[in-house]
Motif scaffolding. Structure first.
Motif, PDB file in Angstrom:
ATOM      1  N   TYR A  22       0.919  -1.131  -0.192  1.00  0.00           N
ATOM      2  CA  TYR A  22       0.057   0.139   0.236  1.00  0.00           C
ATOM      3  C   TYR A  22       0.946   1.222   0.019  1.00  0.00           C
ATOM      4  O   TYR A  22       1.833   1.424   0.899  1.00  0.00           O
ATOM      5  CB  TYR A  22      -0.990   0.029   1.269  1.00  0.00           C
ATOM      6  N   PRO A  23       0.423   2.340  -0.929  1.00  0.00           N
ATOM      7  CA  PRO A  23       1.689   3.342  -0.932  1.00  0.00           C
ATOM      8  C   PRO A  23       1.558   4.350   0.022  1.00  0.00           C
ATOM      9  O   PRO A  23       0.593   4.545   0.717  1.00  0.00           O
ATOM     10  CB  PRO A  23       1.468   3.937  -2.317  1.00  0.00           C
ATOM     11  N   ILE A  24       2.770   4.880   0.552  1.00  0.00           N
ATOM     12  CA  ILE A  24       2.919   5.814   1.475  1.00  0.00           C
ATOM     13  C   ILE A  24       4.344   6.728   1.317  1.00  0.00           C
ATOM     14  O   ILE A  24       5.215   5.838   1.041  1.00  0.00           O
ATOM     15  CB  ILE A  24       2.791   5.382   2.918  1.00  0.00           C
ATOM     16  N   SER A  74       6.819  -0.123   3.516  1.00  0.00           N
ATOM     17  CA  SER A  74       6.273   0.891   3.900  1.00  0.00           C
ATOM     18  C   SER A  74       6.889   1.962   4.844  1.00  0.00           C
ATOM     19  O   SER A  74       8.053   1.911   4.782  1.00  0.00           O
ATOM     20  CB  SER A  74       4.965   0.381   5.034  1.00  0.00           C
ATOM     21  N   SER A  75       6.425   2.949   5.394  1.00  0.00           N
ATOM     22  CA  SER A  75       7.021   3.987   6.056  1.00  0.00           C
ATOM     23  C   SER A  75       5.862   4.527   7.258  1.00  0.00           C
ATOM     24  O   SER A  75       4.697   4.196   7.068  1.00  0.00           O
ATOM     25  CB  SER A  75       7.103   5.302   5.228  1.00  0.00           C
ATOM     26  N   SER A  76       6.543   5.224   8.312  1.00  0.00           N
ATOM     27  CA  SER A  76       5.913   5.914   9.313  1.00  0.00           C
ATOM     28  C   SER A  76       4.503   5.168   9.737  1.00  0.00           C
ATOM     29  O   SER A  76       4.485   4.041  10.318  1.00  0.00           O
ATOM     30  CB  SER A  76       5.407   7.417   8.610  1.00  0.00           C
ATOM     31  N   GLN A  77       3.395   6.117   9.780  1.00  0.00           N
ATOM     32  CA  GLN A  77       2.097   5.399  10.173  1.00  0.00           C
ATOM     33  C   GLN A  77       1.608   4.083   9.496  1.00  0.00           C
ATOM     34  O   GLN A  77       1.085   3.279  10.223  1.00  0.00           O
ATOM     35  CB  GLN A  77       0.878   6.351   9.752  1.00  0.00           C
ATOM     36  N   SER A  99      10.608  -3.661   3.306  1.00  0.00           N
ATOM     37  CA  SER A  99      11.675  -2.326   3.389  1.00  0.00           C
ATOM     38  C   SER A  99      10.817  -1.519   4.227  1.00  0.00           C
ATOM     39  O   SER A  99       9.775  -1.047   3.727  1.00  0.00           O
ATOM     40  CB  SER A  99      11.861  -1.846   1.806  1.00  0.00           C
ATOM     41  N   ALA A 100      11.561  -0.993   5.091  1.00  0.00           N
ATOM     42  CA  ALA A 100      11.010   0.260   5.855  1.00  0.00           C
ATOM     43  C   ALA A 100      11.795   1.577   5.444  1.00  0.00           C
ATOM     44  O   ALA A 100      13.093   1.421   5.629  1.00  0.00           O
ATOM     45  CB  ALA A 100      10.980   0.144   7.474  1.00  0.00           C
ATOM     46  N   VAL A 101      10.911   2.306   4.869  1.00  0.00           N
ATOM     47  CA  VAL A 101      11.640   3.777   4.528  1.00  0.00           C
ATOM     48  C   VAL A 101      11.420   4.851   5.590  1.00  0.00           C
ATOM     49  O   VAL A 101      10.306   5.184   5.840  1.00  0.00           O
ATOM     50  CB  VAL A 101      11.189   4.258   2.923  1.00  0.00           C
ATOM     51  N   ASN A 102      12.433   4.932   6.568  1.00  0.00           N
ATOM     52  CA  ASN A 102      12.379   5.465   7.699  1.00  0.00           C
ATOM     53  C   ASN A 102      11.571   6.985   7.642  1.00  0.00           C
ATOM     54  O   ASN A 102      12.131   7.698   6.807  1.00  0.00           O
ATOM     55  CB  ASN A 102      13.598   5.493   8.510  1.00  0.00           C
TER      56      ASN A 102
END
Lengths: 388, 86
Positions: A22-24, A74-77, A99-102
């Protein structure tokens, strides 16, 4: 090449059976590029555009339980929304890769980098490796599947890469031949697979007579991952020539009087600061934490023992309890007669950290050390008191 | 017996958990009033009621004695009867 595209190309080359996303912001470029690869027929992965991050992570749960290699980002929330599923994956021992893009957590909404999002997942049983630059992001994605899917581990795993600084920056980067990295990653062969002909129960109820043992099994599997991370890093060096550290990376730690401890892209900035301080005759070193989970307790103890001062730079904190990495390093050194510890909470929500910021932190800590007025807890670096 | 990783087990393990032992009262069907309409079968949260030969039959191995069948029966054909020490 841009960091996100390099990571997406690498995942594309590994061709996981299922991609659930899911995009973020700032993860978007990774999943967009993977969608493009699938739509163009370049890779054969099943790409599922989920209706939320909770669903995206649940898709990985399903794929992993059916014995299929899977990937999400994903990232963040978005990572917070995945949290419930990530605990479930770890407890059920299902090794999906994320992958977590911080990115900072809301509120207020901020799309810049810090580590609060991924650090909040630290108690789940998830493997977490923090990377310093685009090449390390690429190479760690190649390494991570064989670590997570090892029969002695079987846990979800996350490559944590700083938003923008790694995901959106352009750097020279080497991408690897598809067959070579596929062979390196090996295949996923779990002990149990969902099969309608031989039904199994997942997520069963357990009372207090067995629950501690199940939790202990997650804890010991994550501890066993430490050796696998070291082995993967060494094997990668042999086969591809690159090495970014195993569970940690040392930079001028041997004779250092002061050792800075940090994770993520700020490590590159600190290396520059260390070079400048060394040029000025100061014995400063750097300990990069690459694997935050499993926590590299033995390596940290060993490397910090000889120093007089350790300065931990945290891009996240546990409200009222200080920096998270700082607290863990401190606990690790208790009863060790180790260095005096300084903990700075810095670089929150993208607040820039320059080489001179690091040099200022070192200067400030040294002054406090000399005057014997070491702060009791963590210090918020560069706090603008006028706004408070 | 060693634990499987991840708590993954053979399917159907919950059958071994005889929830009837939780009960202190049991629904009893008045065979004259019951017309086998199946409302109680639909509402039973543990699927413990079957309609057999036009009459409701309670599975006392799993029935927890919640009494929902008594509430739902439109013909007052079910009553709760105390069991054991009550």
């Amino acid at each position: 090449m841009q960091g996100s595209i390099a990571v997406a190309e690498t995942i594309g080359a590994l061709e996981p059976g299922v991609i659930g996303v899911y995009p973020i912001t700032p993860q978007t470029h990774i999943v967009e590029h993977l969608a493009r690869l699938v739509a163009n027929g370049a890779i054969n992965s099943r790409y599922i555009n989920a209706d939320s991050e909770f669903s995206a992570a649940s898709i990985l749960y399903g794929a992993a339980s059916a014995g299929v290699r899977s990937y999400s980002a994903s990232s963040s929330q978005g990572l917070l929304l995945m949290t419930e599923v990530i605990f479930n994956m770890a407890g059920t021992r299902l090794p999906g890769v994320f992958s977590a893009v911080n990115r900072s957590l809301s509120p207020p909404i901020n799309i810049q980098v810090d580590h609060q999002d991924t650090m909040t997942l630290r108690d789940s049983g998830l493997i977490q490796i923090y990377v310093e630059n685009i090449q390390e992001a690429v190479d760690t994605h190649v390494q991570i599947y064989r670590i997570a899917e090892d029969r002695e581990v079987l846990l979800p795993a996350m490559v944590c890469m700083d938003g923008w600084i790694i995901s959106h920056a352009y750097e020279p980067v080497t991408l690897w031949r598809e067959d070579a990295i596929k062979e390196f990653a090996g295949s996923y062969d779990p002990p149990f697979k969902v099969d309608p002909r031989k039904p199994l129960t997942y997520g069963a109820l357990t009372d207090d007579d067995r629950i501690t043992e199940f939790k202990y099994m997650v804890d010991s599997a994550l501890c066993r991952a430490e050796d696998k991370i070291v082995q993967a890093a060494e094997l990668f060096r042999e086969e591809f020539g690159n090495f970014h550290g195993d569970v940690v990376e040392k930079y001028y730690t041997e004779d250092a009087r002061i050792i800075i401890v940090a994770m993520g892209s700020v490590v590159g900035t600190i290396k520059e600061a260390v070079d400048r301080l060394r040029a000025g005759g100061k014995k400063v070193g750097l300990l990069k934490i690459r694997s935050f989970r499993p926590f590299p307790a033995a390596a940290v103890k060993e490397l910090l023992r000889g120093a007089e001062m350790a300065i931990v730079i945290d891009r996240s904190f546990s409200a009222s309890a200080g920096g998270i990495l700082g607290s863990e390093i401190k606990a690790n050194l208790y009863h060790q007669n180790g260095p005096v510890l300084f903990n700075y909470i810095a670089g929150i929500g993208g607040r820039e950290l320059y080489p001179h910021s690091i040099m200022e932190i070192v200067q400030e800590s040294e002054t406090a050390f000399t005057k014997d007025c070491v702060p009791d807890g963590a210090v918020f670096y560069n706090l603008n008191e006028e706004l408070l | 017996m060693k634990l499987n990783i991840g708590g993954i087990t053979e399917a159907g393990q919950s059958k071994k958990n005889l929830t009837g032992s939780w009960r202190y009262q049991i629904p009893v069907i008045d065979q004259d009033k019951c017309n086998g309409c199946g409302i109680c079968e639909l509402f039973c949260p543990d699927s413990c009621i079957d309609i057999n030969n036009g009459r409701a039959v309670i599975d006392d191995a799993y029935c927890k004695g919640c009494g929902i069948c008594v509430k739902e029966c439109s013909r007052d054909a079910v009553v709760m009867q105390p069991e054991g020490d009550g």
